[in-house]
Scaffold this motif. Structure first.
Motif, short mmCIF file in Angstrom:
data_model
loop_
_atom_site.label_atom_id
_atom_site.label_comp_id
_atom_site.label_asym_id
_atom_site.label_seq_id
_atom_site.Cartn_x
_atom_site.Cartn_y
_atom_site.Cartn_z
N SER A 189 0.56 -0.90 0.02
CA SER A 189 -0.51 -0.44 0.34
C SER A 189 1.44 1.13 0.27
CB SER A 189 -1.37 -0.06 1.10
OG SER A 189 -0.01 0.86 2.46
N SER A 227 -1.82 -1.41 -10.40
CA SER A 227 -2.57 -0.81 -8.48
C SER A 227 -3.96 -1.40 -8.70
CB SER A 227 -3.10 0.80 -8.49
OG SER A 227 -4.15 1.32 -9.65
N ARG A 228 -4.41 -2.52 -7.59
CA ARG A 228 -5.58 -2.70 -7.29
C ARG A 228 -6.08 -2.30 -6.23
NH1 ARG A 228 -6.72 -8.09 -4.37
NH2 ARG A 228 -4.72 -8.10 -3.23
N HIS A 229 -7.95 -2.01 -6.31
CA HIS A 229 -7.90 -1.43 -5.18
C HIS A 229 -9.05 -2.54 -4.57
CE1 HIS A 229 -7.88 2.31 -6.41
NE2 HIS A 229 -7.81 2.15 -8.09
N GLY A 256 -11.63 -0.27 0.25
CA GLY A 256 -10.99 1.26 -0.16
C GLY A 256 -9.10 1.16 -0.62
N GLU A 257 -8.56 0.56 0.67
CA GLU A 257 -7.15 0.35 0.93
C GLU A 257 -6.68 -0.09 -1.00
OE1 GLU A 257 -3.43 -0.83 2.88
OE2 GLU A 257 -5.12 -2.69 2.48
N VAL A 258 -5.32 0.81 -1.45
CA VAL A 258 -4.90 0.55 -3.08
C VAL A 258 -4.13 -0.33 -2.76
CG1 VAL A 258 -3.98 1.46 -5.26
CG2 VAL A 258 -6.43 2.52 -3.44
N TYR A 309 0.35 -1.82 -4.55
CA TYR A 309 0.63 -1.92 -5.95
C TYR A 309 1.74 -2.62 -6.20
CZ TYR A 309 -1.09 3.69 -4.78
OH TYR A 309 -1.76 4.40 -5.01
#
Length: 135
Positions: free
Chosen positions: A26, A61-63, A67-69, A71
């Protein structure tokens, strides 16, 4: 042929941290790791530079449902299954779309850099909890 865009020292530092890690990170985890390594960078600067690296096609990126992203570098062909109830995420073995042929006629002025694939569902623990609550 893909040419590597010019990136700043800070963006290079973020790429180095992502490449050192075997998994996704993150923005906050990246920020903490930079501080540990003595490479101070503000959290806002981390997120701003991550967006630039995404636009350059160097990271993806992956959500998460929370709500956290997260990388990771684009050269990692990693895909996930994510539970929509508890947010548990697991890596998939292999890539189900890796062997799919891309169309021979590629749109003009378009260069494919990477793809993403993610499945969402209910994990075994949440499914069992639901079943117990219905009895």
């Amino acid at each position: 042929m893909v040419t590597k865009p010019d990136i700043t020292k800070r963006q290079e530092q973020l790429l180095e941290e992502l490449n050192k890690c075997d998994d996704e990170l993150s923005g906050q985890e990246l920020h903490r790791q930079l501080i540990i390594d003595g490479k101070s960078m503000g959290l806002t600067t981390v997120y701003r530079n991550l967006q630039v690296l995404i636009k350059h096609g160097l990271i993806r990126s992956r959500h998460l449902p929370t709500g956290e992203v997260l990388y990771t570098p684009v050269d990692r062909d990693i895909h996930h299954v994510t539970c929509v109830q508890c947010g548990t995420t697991s890596k998939m073995e292999g890539c189900p779309v890796k062997d799919i042929n891309t169309p021979n006629k590629k749109p003009k002025k378009f260069q494919l850099l990477f793809h993403t694939l993610e499945y969402f569902g209910i994990c075994q623990n949440c499914d069992q909890s639901q079943s117990k609550n219905q009895i």
